[in-house]
Design a protein around this motif. Structure first.
Motif, PDB file in Angstrom:
ATOM      1  N   ALA A   1      63.475 117.986  74.318  1.00 22.18           N
ATOM      2  CA  ALA A   1      62.352 117.147  73.876  1.00 22.18           C
ATOM      3  C   ALA A   1      61.309 117.947  73.095  1.00 22.18           C
ATOM      4  CB  ALA A   1      61.704 116.479  75.084  1.00 22.18           C
ATOM      5  N   LEU A   2      61.120 119.205  73.486  1.00 20.49           N
ATOM      6  CA  LEU A   2      60.108 120.035  72.830  1.00 20.49           C
ATOM      7  C   LEU A   2      60.537 120.455  71.428  1.00 20.49           C
ATOM      8  CD1 LEU A   2      59.099 122.367  75.796  1.00 20.49           C
ATOM      9  CD2 LEU A   2      57.717 120.526  74.820  1.00 20.49           C
ATOM     10  N   LYS A   3      61.843 120.571  71.245  1.00 18.66           N
ATOM     11  CA  LYS A   3      62.357 121.061  69.965  1.00 18.66           C
ATOM     12  C   LYS A   3      62.645 119.899  69.027  1.00 18.66           C
ATOM     13  CE  LYS A   3      66.532 122.716  69.710  1.00 18.66           C
ATOM     14  NZ  LYS A   3      67.730 123.582  69.799  1.00 18.66           N
ATOM     15  N   THR A   4      62.127 119.966  67.835  1.00 18.85           N
ATOM     16  CA  THR A   4      62.401 118.950  66.825  1.00 18.85           C
ATOM     17  C   THR A   4      62.912 119.644  65.568  1.00 18.85           C
ATOM     18  OG1 THR A   4      60.183 119.041  65.850  1.00 18.85           O
ATOM     19  CG2 THR A   4      60.502 117.546  67.724  1.00 18.85           C
ATOM     20  N   LYS A   5      63.293 118.854  64.573  1.00 20.82           N
ATOM     21  CA  LYS A   5      63.781 119.430  63.321  1.00 20.82           C
ATOM     22  C   LYS A   5      62.689 120.232  62.622  1.00 20.82           C
ATOM     23  CE  LYS A   5      67.354 115.967  62.372  1.00 20.82           C
ATOM     24  NZ  LYS A   5      67.815 114.904  61.452  1.00 20.82           N
ATOM     25  N   LYS A   6      61.439 119.809  62.796  1.00 16.76           N
ATOM     26  CA  LYS A   6      60.329 120.471  62.117  1.00 16.76           C
ATOM     27  C   LYS A   6      59.723 121.592  62.960  1.00 16.76           C
ATOM     28  CE  LYS A   6      58.921 116.423  59.424  1.00 16.76           C
ATOM     29  NZ  LYS A   6      57.817 115.478  59.143  1.00 16.76           N
ATOM     30  N   LYS A   7      60.005 121.576  64.248  1.00 19.41           N
ATOM     31  CA  LYS A   7      59.291 122.488  65.151  1.00 19.41           C
ATOM     32  C   LYS A   7      60.263 123.279  66.016  1.00 19.41           C
ATOM     33  CE  LYS A   7      55.597 122.406  68.628  1.00 19.41           C
ATOM     34  NZ  LYS A   7      54.727 121.533  69.426  1.00 19.41           N
ATOM     35  N   ARG A   8      60.247 124.596  65.827  1.00 16.60           N
ATOM     36  CA  ARG A   8      61.033 125.476  66.699  1.00 16.60           C
ATOM     37  C   ARG A   8      60.208 125.844  67.928  1.00 16.60           C
ATOM     38  NH1 ARG A   8      65.413 128.234  65.168  1.00 16.60           N
ATOM     39  NH2 ARG A   8      64.761 130.087  66.307  1.00 16.60           N
ATOM     40  N   ILE A   9      60.893 126.140  69.013  1.00 16.85           N
ATOM     41  CA  ILE A   9      60.187 126.579  70.214  1.00 16.85           C
ATOM     42  C   ILE A   9      60.656 127.979  70.603  1.00 16.85           C
ATOM     43  CG2 ILE A   9      59.896 124.234  71.084  1.00 16.85           C
ATOM     44  CD1 ILE A   9      62.121 124.947  73.164  1.00 16.85           C
ATOM     45  N   LYS A  10      59.830 128.621  71.382  1.00 12.27           N
ATOM     46  CA  LYS A  10      60.182 129.916  71.981  1.00 12.27           C
ATOM     47  C   LYS A  10      59.694 129.832  73.417  1.00 12.27           C
ATOM     48  CE  LYS A  10      60.137 134.789  70.629  1.00 12.27           C
ATOM     49  NZ  LYS A  10      59.599 135.731  69.619  1.00 12.27           N
ATOM     50  N   ALA A  11      60.620 129.570  74.343  1.00 10.14           N
ATOM     51  CA  ALA A  11      60.240 129.218  75.724  1.00 10.14           C
ATOM     52  C   ALA A  11      60.658 130.304  76.703  1.00 10.14           C
ATOM     53  CB  ALA A  11      60.882 127.885  76.114  1.00 10.14           C
ATOM     54  N   LEU A  12      59.720 130.690  77.553  1.00 15.75           N
ATOM     55  CA  LEU A  12      59.993 131.643  78.631  1.00 15.75           C
ATOM     56  C   LEU A  12      59.979 130.881  79.946  1.00 15.75           C
ATOM     57  CD1 LEU A  12      60.369 134.519  79.694  1.00 15.75           C
ATOM     58  CD2 LEU A  12      57.897 134.841  79.550  1.00 15.75           C
ATOM     59  N   VAL A  13      61.111 130.901  80.661  1.00 16.82           N
ATOM     60  CA  VAL A  13      61.278 130.137  81.904  1.00 16.82           C
ATOM     61  C   VAL A  13      61.181 131.092  83.089  1.00 16.82           C
ATOM     62  CG1 VAL A  13      62.816 128.636  83.227  1.00 16.82           C
ATOM     63  CG2 VAL A  13      62.758 128.469  80.715  1.00 16.82           C
ATOM     64  N   PHE A  14      60.298 130.780  84.041  1.00 13.33           N
ATOM     65  CA  PHE A  14      60.119 131.630  85.220  1.00 13.33           C
ATOM     66  C   PHE A  14      60.679 130.981  86.479  1.00 13.33           C
ATOM     67  CE2 PHE A  14      56.572 133.767  82.914  1.00 13.33           C
ATOM     68  CZ  PHE A  14      57.005 135.074  83.108  1.00 13.33           C
ATOM     69  N   THR A  15      61.359 131.789  87.285  1.00 15.11           N
ATOM     70  CA  THR A  15      61.690 131.428  88.663  1.00 15.11           C
ATOM     71  C   THR A  15      61.277 132.607  89.545  1.00 15.11           C
ATOM     72  OG1 THR A  15      63.901 132.399  88.754  1.00 15.11           O
ATOM     73  CG2 THR A  15      63.730 130.197  87.820  1.00 15.11           C
ATOM     74  N   SER A  16      61.133 132.356  90.833  1.00 12.32           N
ATOM     75  CA  SER A  16      60.707 133.431  91.729  1.00 12.32           C
ATOM     76  C   SER A  16      61.853 134.352  92.141  1.00 12.32           C
ATOM     77  CB  SER A  16      60.067 132.848  92.997  1.00 12.32           C
ATOM     78  OG  SER A  16      58.876 132.179  92.679  1.00 12.32           O
ATOM     79  N   ARG A  17      63.089 133.829  92.123  1.00 13.01           N
ATOM     80  CA  ARG A  17      64.213 134.601  92.656  1.00 13.01           C
ATOM     81  C   ARG A  17      65.289 134.816  91.595  1.00 13.01           C
ATOM     82  NH1 ARG A  17      64.572 130.368  96.115  1.00 13.01           N
ATOM     83  NH2 ARG A  17      66.818 130.272  95.737  1.00 13.01           N
ATOM     84  N   GLY A  18      65.936 135.994  91.689  1.00 12.70           N
ATOM     85  CA  GLY A  18      66.990 136.330  90.753  1.00 12.70           C
ATOM     86  C   GLY A  18      68.199 135.424  90.847  1.00 12.70           C
ATOM     87  N   ASP A  19      68.583 134.995  92.075  1.00 12.95           N
ATOM     88  CA  ASP A  19      69.763 134.131  92.210  1.00 12.95           C
ATOM     89  C   ASP A  19      69.508 132.771  91.560  1.00 12.95           C
ATOM     90  OD1 ASP A  19      67.888 133.440  94.115  1.00 12.95           O
ATOM     91  OD2 ASP A  19      69.323 133.101  95.723  1.00 12.95           O
ATOM     92  N   GLU A  20      68.279 132.248  91.694  1.00 15.39           N
ATOM     93  CA  GLU A  20      67.948 130.975  91.054  1.00 15.39           C
ATOM     94  C   GLU A  20      67.928 131.130  89.529  1.00 15.39           C
ATOM     95  OE1 GLU A  20      64.598 127.398  91.176  1.00 15.39           O
ATOM     96  OE2 GLU A  20      64.285 129.228  92.336  1.00 15.39           O
ATOM     97  N   ALA A  21      67.388 132.264  89.059  1.00 15.56           N
ATOM     98  CA  ALA A  21      67.366 132.517  87.619  1.00 15.56           C
ATOM     99  C   ALA A  21      68.783 132.557  87.061  1.00 15.56           C
ATOM    100  CB  ALA A  21      66.642 133.837  87.328  1.00 15.56           C
ATOM    101  N   SER A  22      69.682 133.184  87.783  1.00 17.30           N
ATOM    102  CA  SER A  22      71.085 133.269  87.356  1.00 17.30           C
ATOM    103  C   SER A  22      71.720 131.883  87.272  1.00 17.30           C
ATOM    104  CB  SER A  22      71.864 134.152  88.336  1.00 17.30           C
ATOM    105  OG  SER A  22      73.226 134.209  87.987  1.00 17.30           O
ATOM    106  N   PHE A  23      71.437 131.029  88.259  1.00 18.44           N
ATOM    107  CA  PHE A  23      71.984 129.664  88.275  1.00 18.44           C
ATOM    108  C   PHE A  23      71.446 128.855  87.091  1.00 18.44           C
ATOM    109  CE2 PHE A  23      71.376 125.191  89.412  1.00 18.44           C
ATOM    110  CZ  PHE A  23      72.681 124.806  89.683  1.00 18.44           C
TER     111      PHE A  23
END
Length: 413
Positions: free
Chosen positions: A261-283
């Motif tokens: 939803a954030l990304k459109t043809k006119k607008k690129r995004i650069k998103a950093l996603v945070f989780t607290s745990r490495g196993d969740e980040a991997s999933f």
């Protein structure tokens, strides 16, 4: 260059020229305060919002002092006697600081070395013996190993910096940091050289400062001023805060829908996603990649498997260069990083304390730009976010995903 503010602060003309290559001509509030104090040989603990130039605040005056001190001669390179030591908690932050050092020093003969745990120890020792650096940047554990082996020595140390100092003093890292500082104190004892000290972070409460003083040698031996920046409104003025409700089992799907939803043809995004745990980040990363989202991961472990430093570096480089648009990270890996043009920070949980939230937010809205901090959470986490909102005096806007767009929820009748 004559009207450059850094020149008026006494920064070396060579460094001012380097800064102008990046179109940096005006100092931030924290840079003005810290450069003046370190130039006057006053040790300092300082805190300011992320993106306000804390690294240059300590590098510019201390490197200037090192250049002015012409004892940095070839004859003094006979042993690995470090004159300037920078301690930072993560491999990525150490690498970032080393890159800034090399950027400022490329017209000088001052030698630098990166001492991090992801590099083969024997190869690192060979390089140290060959290059005999004046400045070392490293994480506490690897520096401690090298110090115990007497590969690096601190009896010539003049300048000591603890970057992301609150993390270095945390329960997970305090043992290594304390042992390393104890070795430094023993090394300089008797020679009359008490190093000039700087410690910084975006968050540094009184308890943290007291702990740092204890680690560094105690209040009786050290006179260290605490300085805060007035650039503290970034969290409220430059960053929008959004909340999107999602059941726990659907968070990964909500994240994927949000990115689309954030990304459109006119607008690129650069998103950093945070989780607290490495196993969740991997999933989460595996889910995004399975659905052809250009994403990479920056975390220390996936389950019991450690992620190699080279793999983490490749992920970070790809994100910096824009070949991937989403980076999934844990708080430890993402801390302190300066990555240009991050448009959105997305948190998949609400941290237990405000400091973690502040550090997450600080990856966007940097260098005068605007950014968005988005929290995806269930009912429990939305209640925690409401408490965070009150503590930090921010305004969190409720949002929802509707037909592929981010919308304001319709009010209930």
């Amino acid at each position: 260059m004559a009207d450059n503010e850094f020149l008026k602060l006494g920064v070396q003309p060579g460094f001012v020229k380097q800064l102008e290559e990046r179109n940096i001509k005006e100092a931030t509030d924290i840079q003005r305060k810290v450069i003046a104090r370190l130039a006057a040989n006053e040790s300092v603990f300082f805190t300011s919002a992320t993106g306000t130039g804390k690294t240059f605040a300590y590098l510019l005056p201390l490197l200037g002092k090192l250049l002015d001190n012409r004892q940095v001669q070839a004859a003094e390179h006979s042993e690995n006697k470090i004159k300037f030591l920078i301690i930072a908690p993560t491999l990525e932050l150490c690498t970032q600081i080393k890159n800034e050092l090399d950027f400022l020093l490329k017209e000088t003969d001052i030698r630098t070395s990166l001492l991090i745990g992801s590099v083969n120890l024997e190869r690192q020792i060979d390089n140290l013996r060959k290059n005999k650096p004046d400045i070392a940047v490293g994480n506490p554990n690897r520096l401690l190993v090298l110090a115990k082996k007497r590969i690096i020595k601190f009896n010539s140390l003049r300048y000591l910096v603890l970057d992301e100092a609150d993390r270095l003093a945390s329960d997970e890292m305090t043992d290594d940091t304390s042992q390393l500082c104890s070795i430094i104190r023993r090394s300089i004892k008797g020679n009359g050289n008490i190093p000039l000290i700087a410690a910084c972070s975006a968050t540094m409460n009184k308890k943290c400062r007291e702990k740092l003083l204890s680690i560094l040698g105690g209040r009786e031996q050290l006179k260290i001023e605490f300085v805060e920046s007035e650039d503290n409104e970034i969290l409220r003025d430059k960053i929008e805060h959004w909340a999107i409700f999602s059941e726990k089992r659907r968070k990964d799907q909500t994240l994927r829908s949000l990115l689309a939803a954030l990304k459109t043809k006119k607008k690129r995004i650069k998103a950093l996603v945070f989780t607290s745990r490495g196993d969740e980040a991997s999933f989460v990363l595996a889910h995004l990649q399975h659905h052809q989202v250009k994403a990479a991961g920056l975390f220390g472990k996936a389950g019991k498997k450690a992620i190699p430093g080279a793999e983490r570096k490749a992920a970070l480089d790809s994100f910096r260069q824009g070949s991937i648009e989403t980076l999934v990270s844990t708080d430890l890996a993402g801390r302190g990083l300066d990555i240009p043009d991050i448009t959105h920070v997305i948190a998949l949980d609400v941290p237990s304390d405000t400091e973690v939230y502040i550090h997450r937010c600080g990856r966007t809205g940097r260098a005068g730009k605007r950014g968005v901090m988005i929290t995806i959470g269930d009912e429990t986490q939305m209640r925690l976010l409401a408490l965070m909102e009150k503590k930090l005096k921010i305004k969190v806007q409720p949002k929802e995903l509707y037909y592929g767009q981010v919308c304001v929820p319709q009010p209930l009748d």
